[in-house]
Scaffold this motif. Structure first.
Motif, PDB file in Angstrom:
ATOM      1  N   LEU A   1     -14.065  -5.101  -8.426  1.00  0.00           N
ATOM      2  CA  LEU A   1     -14.054  -4.422  -9.714  1.00  0.00           C
ATOM      3  C   LEU A   1     -12.972  -5.045 -10.599  1.00  0.00           C
ATOM      4  CD1 LEU A   1     -14.250  -0.636  -8.707  1.00  0.00           C
ATOM      5  CD2 LEU A   1     -16.127  -2.079  -9.532  1.00  0.00           C
ATOM      6  N   PRO A   2     -13.077  -4.876 -11.917  1.00  0.00           N
ATOM      7  CA  PRO A   2     -12.012  -5.366 -12.800  1.00  0.00           C
ATOM      8  C   PRO A   2     -10.724  -4.567 -12.584  1.00  0.00           C
ATOM      9  CG  PRO A   2     -14.031  -4.910 -14.031  1.00  0.00           C
ATOM     10  CD  PRO A   2     -14.214  -4.325 -12.668  1.00  0.00           C
ATOM     11  N   LYS A   3      -9.592  -5.223 -12.825  1.00  0.00           N
ATOM     12  CA  LYS A   3      -8.322  -4.497 -12.787  1.00  0.00           C
ATOM     13  C   LYS A   3      -8.294  -3.470 -13.925  1.00  0.00           C
ATOM     14  CE  LYS A   3      -5.306  -8.286 -11.225  1.00  0.00           C
ATOM     15  NZ  LYS A   3      -4.126  -9.095 -11.629  1.00  0.00           N
ATOM     16  N   PRO A   4      -7.754  -2.286 -13.669  1.00  0.00           N
ATOM     17  CA  PRO A   4      -7.609  -1.322 -14.768  1.00  0.00           C
ATOM     18  C   PRO A   4      -6.421  -1.707 -15.644  1.00  0.00           C
ATOM     19  CG  PRO A   4      -6.674  -0.418 -12.766  1.00  0.00           C
ATOM     20  CD  PRO A   4      -7.279  -1.740 -12.372  1.00  0.00           C
ATOM     21  N   ASP A   5      -6.571  -1.567 -16.950  1.00  0.00           N
ATOM     22  CA  ASP A   5      -5.463  -1.809 -17.880  1.00  0.00           C
ATOM     23  C   ASP A   5      -4.795  -0.468 -18.197  1.00  0.00           C
ATOM     24  OD1 ASP A   5      -5.794  -4.571 -18.131  1.00  0.00           O
ATOM     25  OD2 ASP A   5      -7.383  -4.303 -19.618  1.00  0.00           O
ATOM     26  N   PRO A   6      -3.473  -0.397 -18.090  1.00  0.00           N
ATOM     27  CA  PRO A   6      -2.792   0.864 -18.380  1.00  0.00           C
ATOM     28  C   PRO A   6      -2.875   1.217 -19.857  1.00  0.00           C
ATOM     29  CG  PRO A   6      -1.200  -0.888 -18.057  1.00  0.00           C
ATOM     30  CD  PRO A   6      -2.536  -1.471 -17.716  1.00  0.00           C
ATOM     31  N   GLU A   7      -3.181   2.472 -20.147  1.00  0.00           N
ATOM     32  CA  GLU A   7      -3.198   2.958 -21.516  1.00  0.00           C
ATOM     33  C   GLU A   7      -1.800   3.438 -21.904  1.00  0.00           C
ATOM     34  OE1 GLU A   7      -6.244   5.874 -21.830  1.00  0.00           O
ATOM     35  OE2 GLU A   7      -7.875   4.464 -21.362  1.00  0.00           O
ATOM     36  N   ALA A   8      -1.664   3.927 -23.103  1.00  0.00           N
ATOM     37  CA  ALA A   8      -0.363   4.408 -23.566  1.00  0.00           C
ATOM     38  C   ALA A   8       0.152   5.504 -22.634  1.00  0.00           C
ATOM     39  CB  ALA A   8      -0.483   4.952 -24.983  1.00  0.00           C
ATOM     40  N   GLY A   9       1.415   5.371 -22.221  1.00  0.00           N
ATOM     41  CA  GLY A   9       2.010   6.361 -21.341  1.00  0.00           C
ATOM     42  C   GLY A   9       1.646   6.208 -19.884  1.00  0.00           C
ATOM     43  N   GLU A  10       0.942   5.147 -19.519  1.00  0.00           N
ATOM     44  CA  GLU A  10       0.543   4.927 -18.136  1.00  0.00           C
ATOM     45  C   GLU A  10       1.322   3.771 -17.521  1.00  0.00           C
ATOM     46  OE1 GLU A  10      -4.073   6.462 -17.885  1.00  0.00           O
ATOM     47  OE2 GLU A  10      -3.697   4.306 -18.017  1.00  0.00           O
ATOM     48  N   VAL A  11       1.252   3.685 -16.203  1.00  0.00           N
ATOM     49  CA  VAL A  11       1.747   2.521 -15.472  1.00  0.00           C
ATOM     50  C   VAL A  11       0.632   2.015 -14.568  1.00  0.00           C
ATOM     51  CG1 VAL A  11       4.154   3.242 -15.502  1.00  0.00           C
ATOM     52  CG2 VAL A  11       2.694   3.938 -13.598  1.00  0.00           C
ATOM     53  N   ARG A  12       0.596   0.701 -14.386  1.00  0.00           N
ATOM     54  CA  ARG A  12      -0.334   0.148 -13.406  1.00  0.00           C
ATOM     55  C   ARG A  12       0.450  -0.221 -12.158  1.00  0.00           C
ATOM     56  NH1 ARG A  12      -3.887  -4.996 -14.880  1.00  0.00           N
ATOM     57  NH2 ARG A  12      -2.003  -6.143 -14.239  1.00  0.00           N
ATOM     58  N   VAL A  13      -0.051   0.225 -11.029  1.00  0.00           N
ATOM     59  CA  VAL A  13       0.626   0.010  -9.752  1.00  0.00           C
ATOM     60  C   VAL A  13      -0.179  -0.967  -8.911  1.00  0.00           C
ATOM     61  CG1 VAL A  13       1.470   1.114  -7.640  1.00  0.00           C
ATOM     62  CG2 VAL A  13       1.563   2.351  -9.824  1.00  0.00           C
ATOM     63  N   ARG A  14       0.510  -1.968  -8.407  1.00  0.00           N
ATOM     64  CA  ARG A  14      -0.091  -2.860  -7.394  1.00  0.00           C
ATOM     65  C   ARG A  14       0.072  -2.158  -6.061  1.00  0.00           C
ATOM     66  NH1 ARG A  14      -2.234  -5.094  -3.712  1.00  0.00           N
ATOM     67  NH2 ARG A  14      -2.445  -7.340  -3.389  1.00  0.00           N
ATOM     68  N   ILE A  15      -1.022  -1.636  -5.527  1.00  0.00           N
ATOM     69  CA  ILE A  15      -0.963  -0.811  -4.320  1.00  0.00           C
ATOM     70  C   ILE A  15      -0.710  -1.684  -3.092  1.00  0.00           C
ATOM     71  CG2 ILE A  15      -2.273   0.749  -2.826  1.00  0.00           C
ATOM     72  CD1 ILE A  15      -3.723   1.748  -5.301  1.00  0.00           C
ATOM     73  N   GLU A  16       0.233  -1.237  -2.259  1.00  0.00           N
ATOM     74  CA  GLU A  16       0.495  -1.921  -0.991  1.00  0.00           C
ATOM     75  C   GLU A  16       0.015  -1.107   0.203  1.00  0.00           C
ATOM     76  OE1 GLU A  16       4.373  -3.626  -0.545  1.00  0.00           O
ATOM     77  OE2 GLU A  16       4.529  -4.112  -2.692  1.00  0.00           O
ATOM     78  N   TYR A  17       0.027   0.213   0.061  1.00  0.00           N
ATOM     79  CA  TYR A  17      -0.483   1.106   1.113  1.00  0.00           C
ATOM     80  C   TYR A  17      -1.251   2.259   0.458  1.00  0.00           C
ATOM     81  CZ  TYR A  17       2.836  -1.140   4.297  1.00  0.00           C
ATOM     82  OH  TYR A  17       3.541  -2.048   5.042  1.00  0.00           O
ATOM     83  N   ALA A  18      -2.381   2.611   1.042  1.00  0.00           N
ATOM     84  CA  ALA A  18      -3.130   3.808   0.654  1.00  0.00           C
ATOM     85  C   ALA A  18      -3.342   4.644   1.902  1.00  0.00           C
ATOM     86  CB  ALA A  18      -4.466   3.433   0.020  1.00  0.00           C
ATOM     87  N   ALA A  19      -3.241   5.963   1.760  1.00  0.00           N
ATOM     88  CA  ALA A  19      -3.380   6.847   2.914  1.00  0.00           C
ATOM     89  C   ALA A  19      -4.718   7.566   2.872  1.00  0.00           C
ATOM     90  CB  ALA A  19      -2.251   7.875   2.933  1.00  0.00           C
ATOM     91  N   LEU A  20      -5.280   7.785   4.058  1.00  0.00           N
ATOM     92  CA  LEU A  20      -6.546   8.497   4.181  1.00  0.00           C
ATOM     93  C   LEU A  20      -6.300   9.994   4.258  1.00  0.00           C
ATOM     94  CD1 LEU A  20      -9.494   7.474   6.500  1.00  0.00           C
ATOM     95  CD2 LEU A  20      -8.799   9.851   6.306  1.00  0.00           C
ATOM     96  N   ASN A  21      -7.090  10.755   3.521  1.00  0.00           N
ATOM     97  CA  ASN A  21      -7.074  12.219   3.569  1.00  0.00           C
ATOM     98  C   ASN A  21      -8.500  12.732   3.669  1.00  0.00           C
ATOM     99  OD1 ASN A  21      -4.130  13.015   2.848  1.00  0.00           O
ATOM    100  ND2 ASN A  21      -4.662  11.504   1.294  1.00  0.00           N
ATOM    101  N   PRO A  22      -8.726  13.884   4.317  1.00  0.00           N
ATOM    102  CA  PRO A  22     -10.081  14.432   4.383  1.00  0.00           C
ATOM    103  C   PRO A  22     -10.734  14.622   3.014  1.00  0.00           C
ATOM    104  CG  PRO A  22      -8.668  15.560   5.941  1.00  0.00           C
ATOM    105  CD  PRO A  22      -7.774  14.665   5.129  1.00  0.00           C
ATOM    106  N   CYS A  23      -9.925  14.904   1.972  1.00  0.00           N
ATOM    107  CA  CYS A  23     -10.508  15.093   0.645  1.00  0.00           C
ATOM    108  C   CYS A  23     -11.165  13.821   0.126  1.00  0.00           C
ATOM    109  CB  CYS A  23      -9.451  15.581  -0.343  1.00  0.00           C
ATOM    110  SG  CYS A  23      -8.144  14.391  -0.711  1.00  0.00           S
ATOM    111  N   ASP A  24     -10.806  12.666   0.704  1.00  0.00           N
ATOM    112  CA  ASP A  24     -11.397  11.411   0.246  1.00  0.00           C
ATOM    113  C   ASP A  24     -12.904  11.385   0.492  1.00  0.00           C
ATOM    114  OD1 ASP A  24      -8.785  10.780  -0.311  1.00  0.00           O
ATOM    115  OD2 ASP A  24      -8.532   9.440   1.403  1.00  0.00           O
ATOM    116  N   TRP A  25     -13.298  11.736   1.707  1.00  0.00           N
ATOM    117  CA  TRP A  25     -14.742  11.753   1.987  1.00  0.00           C
ATOM    118  C   TRP A  25     -15.393  13.052   1.532  1.00  0.00           C
ATOM    119  CZ3 TRP A  25     -16.101  15.723   5.170  1.00  0.00           C
ATOM    120  CH2 TRP A  25     -15.165  16.179   6.104  1.00  0.00           C
TER     121      TRP A  25
END
Length: 314
Positions: free
Chosen positions: A18-42
C-alpha cells in the motif's frame, strides 16, 4: 509499504503493498518497528457488516505499535522526527491499522514517548492490554483484601490485570487453560485454576465458599457462558465482561454487571510505561514473529489459549 489487510468482513488477512500514509495537520507518521496482536484485531475484521460505522476496506489490521517518528504534519506538534513513541490507534474508520510499515496518527491521540531504558518491543506490548487491565481494575471498584476471579488470566490483559490487582492486595484467582501455575504465581495470583483438569466452579467454591467479590471475564462470547461464570460471584458483587455479553438475563440476582469499553489515553500509557521501565510491571511477551506470519498468528489467537503477547517485528 507492506501491510496486512482484509478486503471484506470475514475475509482472510493477506500481506499486500500500500502507499505510505502522509501525515495531515496535527499528525505524526511513525515508522513502525513492532506491532502487537490483540483479540480485537481479528474481532473487528469478523464484525457484522450492519454494524454502526463499519470500517473502510482494505482494512489494515492492528491497533498497537511502537516505532520512531519519521514525518511531522503541518502546524505545531509535540513530537519531533526521530522520537521513539508507542501507542494505540483510535479505531480504523479509514483502514489505518498497525500491521504495516508506517502509520499516521493525531498527536493528541493515545500516543506518547517511550521512556529512556524501555525497549521498543516492550512498549509495543503495553497499549491495549495494559490500559484495559488498569481500567478494568478501576471498573470493578476493588480496593484491597477482596477476591477477584479472572477468566483468561494467562493472556495479555489477564497477565497485566493479575499484576495490578495483586499490587493492590487483591486475592487473585487466575483461571487458565494449561499448566500456568508457576507463571501466574510469579505475576501475583493467589490461586491458579487449570480448567482443563479441574472444573472451574468446584475450584472457586473451594477457594471462596461464599463466592468471589468480583469477576473479570475476558473470554466468554455468549451471555450463557458469562452467566455461568457470574454465578460464582457473591451477592452484592460485580461481574465484568470485555465481550459485550452482560445483559440482565446473564446475571444472577444481586450481582451487578458491566460491559467494559476501553478508553485509551496518553496519560495512562505514560503510567504503564513508567511501571515497565522501573521493573514494577512485567511485560509478558510470548513470541516475536515477522510481519509475514501475521495471518497465521491471527488464526491461532482466534482459536484461544493465548499466553502473553505476540509481537510482529517490522
Amino acid at each position: 509499504m507492506r501491510a496486512v489487510v482484509v478486503s471484506a468482513f470475514r475475509a482472510e488477512p493477506a500481506l499486500v503493498q500500500l502507499p505510505k500514509p502522509d501525515p495531515e495537520a496535527g499528525e505524526v507518521r511513525v515508522r513502525i518497528e513492532y506491532a502487537a496482536l490483540n483479540p480485537c484485531d481479528w474481532q473487528l475484521a469478523d464484525e457484522d457488516p450492519d454494524a454502526v460505522a463499519p470500517p473502510v476496506f482494505p482494512l489494515v489490521v492492528g491497533v498497537d505499535y511502537a516505532g520512531r517518528v519519521d514525518m511531522i504534519g503541518r502546524g505545531d506538534n509535540r513530537f519531533r522526527v526521530g522520537d521513539c513513541v508507542f501507542g494505540r490507534v483510535g479505531g480504523t474508520p479509514a483502514g489505518g491499522g498497525t500491521y504495516c510499515d508506517f502509520v499516521s496518527v493525531p498527536q493528541d491521540s493515545a500516543i506518547t514517548l517511550v521512556p529512556e531504558g524501555l525497549p521498543l518491543r516492550t512498549a509495543a506490548a503495553l497499549p491495549s492490554a495494559g490500559m484495559a487491565a488498569a481500567q478494568l481494575l478501576e471498573t470493578a471498584v476493588l480496593r484491597g483484601h477482596e477476591s477477584l476471579l479472572i477468566i483468561g488470566a494467562a493472556g495479555g490483559v489477564g497477565s497485566y490485570l493479575t499484576q495490578l490487582a495483586s499490587a493492590r492486595d487483591l486475592r487473585v484467582l487466575a483461571a487458565v487453560r494449561g499448566d500456568e501455575e508457576h507463571r501466574m504465581r510469579a505475576l501475583g495470583a493467589a490461586v491458579t485454576i487449570d480448567t482443563t483438569v479441574r472444573p472451574l466452579e468446584a475450584a472457586v467454591r473451594d477457594a471462596c465458599p461464599e463466592g468471589v467479590d468480583a469477576l473479570v471475564d475476558l473470554v466468554s462470547a455468549t451471555p450463557e457462558a458469562f452467566a455461568a461464570h457470574a454465578a460464582l460471584v457473591r451477592d452484592g458483587g460485580i461481574a465484568v465482561t470485555t465481550r459485550g455479553v452482560a445483559g440482565p438475563a446473564a446475571l444472577p440476582t444481586g450481582v451487578g454487571g458491566i460491559d467494559f469499553r476501553l478508553e485509551p489515553t496518553p496519560v495512562l500509557l505514560d503510567v504503564l510505561a513508567a511501571g515497565a521501565a522501573e521493573g514494577v510491571l512485567q511485560v509478558p511477551v510470548d513470541i516475536e514473529l515477522p510481519l509475514e506470519k501475521a495471518p497465521q498468528a491471527l488464526d491461532r489467537n482466534r482459536a484461544g489459549g493465548a499466553r502473553g503477547k505476540t509481537l510482529f517485528v517490522l
